[in-house]
Scaffold this motif. Structure first.
Motif, short mmCIF file in Angstrom:
data_model
loop_
_atom_site.label_atom_id
_atom_site.label_comp_id
_atom_site.label_asym_id
_atom_site.label_seq_id
_atom_site.Cartn_x
_atom_site.Cartn_y
_atom_site.Cartn_z
N ASP A 38 3.61 -1.58 -4.25
CA ASP A 38 4.51 -1.36 -3.15
C ASP A 38 5.74 -0.23 -3.55
N LEU A 39 5.47 0.17 -4.59
CA LEU A 39 6.53 1.08 -5.18
C LEU A 39 5.70 2.58 -5.75
N THR A 40 4.52 2.95 -4.79
CA THR A 40 4.04 4.12 -4.95
C THR A 40 4.60 5.29 -4.21
N GLY A 41 5.57 5.10 -3.64
CA GLY A 41 6.60 6.08 -2.85
C GLY A 41 7.77 5.25 -2.12
N ALA A 42 8.53 5.95 -1.53
CA ALA A 42 9.70 5.09 -0.89
C ALA A 42 9.00 4.83 0.75
N ALA A 43 9.06 5.96 1.57
CA ALA A 43 8.60 5.69 2.86
C ALA A 43 7.24 5.58 3.06
N THR A 44 6.42 6.05 1.93
CA THR A 44 5.02 6.30 1.86
C THR A 44 4.43 4.98 0.98
N SER A 45 5.30 4.10 0.90
CA SER A 45 4.81 3.06 -0.20
C SER A 45 3.54 2.34 0.24
N GLY A 46 2.99 1.63 -0.75
CA GLY A 46 1.92 0.85 -0.61
C GLY A 46 0.46 1.24 -1.13
N ASN A 47 -0.46 0.59 -0.89
CA ASN A 47 -1.82 0.99 -1.30
C ASN A 47 -2.53 2.11 -0.72
N LYS A 48 -2.21 2.40 0.37
CA LYS A 48 -3.01 3.46 1.33
C LYS A 48 -2.72 4.74 0.89
N ILE A 49 -1.47 5.21 -0.09
CA ILE A 49 -1.38 6.42 -0.42
C ILE A 49 -2.58 6.81 -1.70
N ARG A 50 -2.62 5.68 -2.33
CA ARG A 50 -3.73 5.97 -3.56
C ARG A 50 -5.00 6.41 -2.92
N LYS A 51 -5.38 6.05 -1.64
CA LYS A 51 -6.63 6.36 -1.15
C LYS A 51 -6.41 7.92 -0.38
N LEU A 52 -5.31 8.14 0.11
CA LEU A 52 -5.17 9.31 0.64
C LEU A 52 -4.78 10.34 -0.18
N GLU A 53 -4.85 10.16 -1.53
CA GLU A 53 -4.73 11.23 -2.37
C GLU A 53 -6.23 12.11 -2.49
N PHE A 54 -7.25 11.01 -2.18
CA PHE A 54 -8.49 11.89 -2.21
C PHE A 54 -9.08 12.14 -0.54
N LEU A 55 -8.66 11.40 0.25
CA LEU A 55 -8.98 11.73 1.68
C LEU A 55 -8.13 13.04 2.13
N LEU A 56 -7.04 13.18 1.82
CA LEU A 56 -6.10 14.38 2.32
C LEU A 56 -6.68 15.57 1.55
N ALA A 57 -7.23 15.37 0.28
CA ALA A 57 -7.62 16.47 -0.57
C ALA A 57 -8.71 16.87 0.10
N GLU A 58 -9.74 16.12 0.55
CA GLU A 58 -10.81 16.31 1.28
C GLU A 58 -10.64 17.16 2.54
#
Length: 330
Positions: A38-58
């Motif tokens: 839940d501390l992966t970011g502030a407003a972007t917190s949560g598990n989704k941001i880990r996935k989006l690092e790869f998806l948005l790179a693509e």
């Protein structure tokens, strides 16, 4: 050595990892550790941001300027896409299922603030989700834009890399604290975190049980969805990897009335954990899973032997709490 595909540096990692001593003592079962995704970011917190690092790179590698994704009105995933899209200068279109009244609070408020275009659909209309994605992608193509479609929850073969990488991080957490937990527990809704974590444990040789608590659907659904995601990853990235032994273990005993709807005992559990450990859970995902874990500890479904440990993966969801604060009695 695992060869990860291209990724963006969006998440604040590694996330904290520590034991919940007071709660563990109160329950009288194994020692509970928490992985604070839940501390992966502030407003972007949560598990989704880990996935989006790869998806948005693509998406960027493919020259896309528009992101289309979907979820419930209080989707943590959609909120993260909206904010990260704004951060990267991409247009964002959210296809939202009106499973609860779409008041502009919680995650939905942040979607609006991020400037996302939002289309609300009834539960019946949302059943034709593939068609909706295709229609909107065609719409943007007609405007000269190139859209990148992200499935609900970012759950596909590419998104799985987020929790393959997280498993590597967990392996380091375990080594640093000299533990090998009997289980890693988490909430599952679109199954991408579940599939990625299962595969990540295999690839990083973590000998522990991945136990998911469903927040919607039933265990059979997750068995099939996890298998689909694993096969997609295998086909796309590593045909030689043996995934035959990876079988989803999903508990559907604590789903409650519906997705996004929790029983009062879940809200009571949210209050208990917040007051005892300062951990904030939400009624859509983490609150249901944490409550289920506590109940199963009481029922003896986890080992109570001295020195036994379990890990709760906190996947975020704080903003969804504000949309249902009336259930907390405040």
């Amino acid at each position: 050595m695992i060869n990860y595909p291209e990724r963006l540096n969006l998440a604040q990692t590694p996330t904290p990892f520590y034991p919940l001593e007071r709660l563990s003592q109160q329950l009288g079962g194994p020692r509970i550790w928490i992985k604070r995704d839940d501390l992966t970011g502030a407003a972007t917190s949560g598990n989704k941001i880990r996935k989006l690092e790869f998806l948005l790179a693509e998406a960027l590698a493919n020259g896309c300027d528009t992101l289309i994704t979907s979820g419930g009105v209080q989707s943590n995933h959609c909120r993260s896409v909206a904010l990260l899209g704004a951060q990267l200068g991409l247009k964002v279109h959210l296809i939202l299922r009106a499973d609860i009244e779409p008041k502009p609070v919680g995650n939905l408020l942040l979607d609006h603030l991020a400037g996302a275009r939002i289309s609300h659909y009834s539960v019946d209309e949302y059943r034709s989700l593939d068609k909706l994605f295709a229609q909107w992608a065609e719409h943007y193509a007609g405007l000269g834009s190139k859209a990148y479609s992200i499935p609900t929850g970012g759950s596909n073969g590419t998104g799985m890399w987020g929790y393959i990488a997280a498993a590597e991080e967990l392996s380091e957490d375990f080594k640093r604290n000299a533990i090998m937990p009997q289980a890693i527990v988490h909430a599952t809704g679109s199954a991408g975190t579940q599939a990625g974590l299962m595969l990540g444990c295999q690839l990083h040789q973590i000998n522990t049980w991945v136990k998911a608590y469903a927040v919607c659907d039933n265990a059979a659904y997750f068995t099939h969805k996890v298998r689909d995601d694993l096969e997609q990853w295998q086909s796309q990235y590593s045909p030689e990897t043996d995934i035959s032994g990876l079988i989803a273990d999903t508990c559907d005993d604590y789903v409650g009335p519906a997705y996004g709807v929790a029983d009062q005992e879940v809200f009571d559990g949210i209050k208990q954990v917040a007051a005892l450990e300062g951990i904030l859970l939400d009624p859509v995902y983490t609150g249901k899973a944490f409550f289920g874990m506590m109940e199963d500890i009481k029922k003896g479904k986890f080992s109570h032997q001295q020195g036994s440990d379990i890990v709760f993966l906190h996947t975020g969801g704080l903003f969804g709490l504000f949309a249902q604060q009336h259930h907390l009695g405040y």
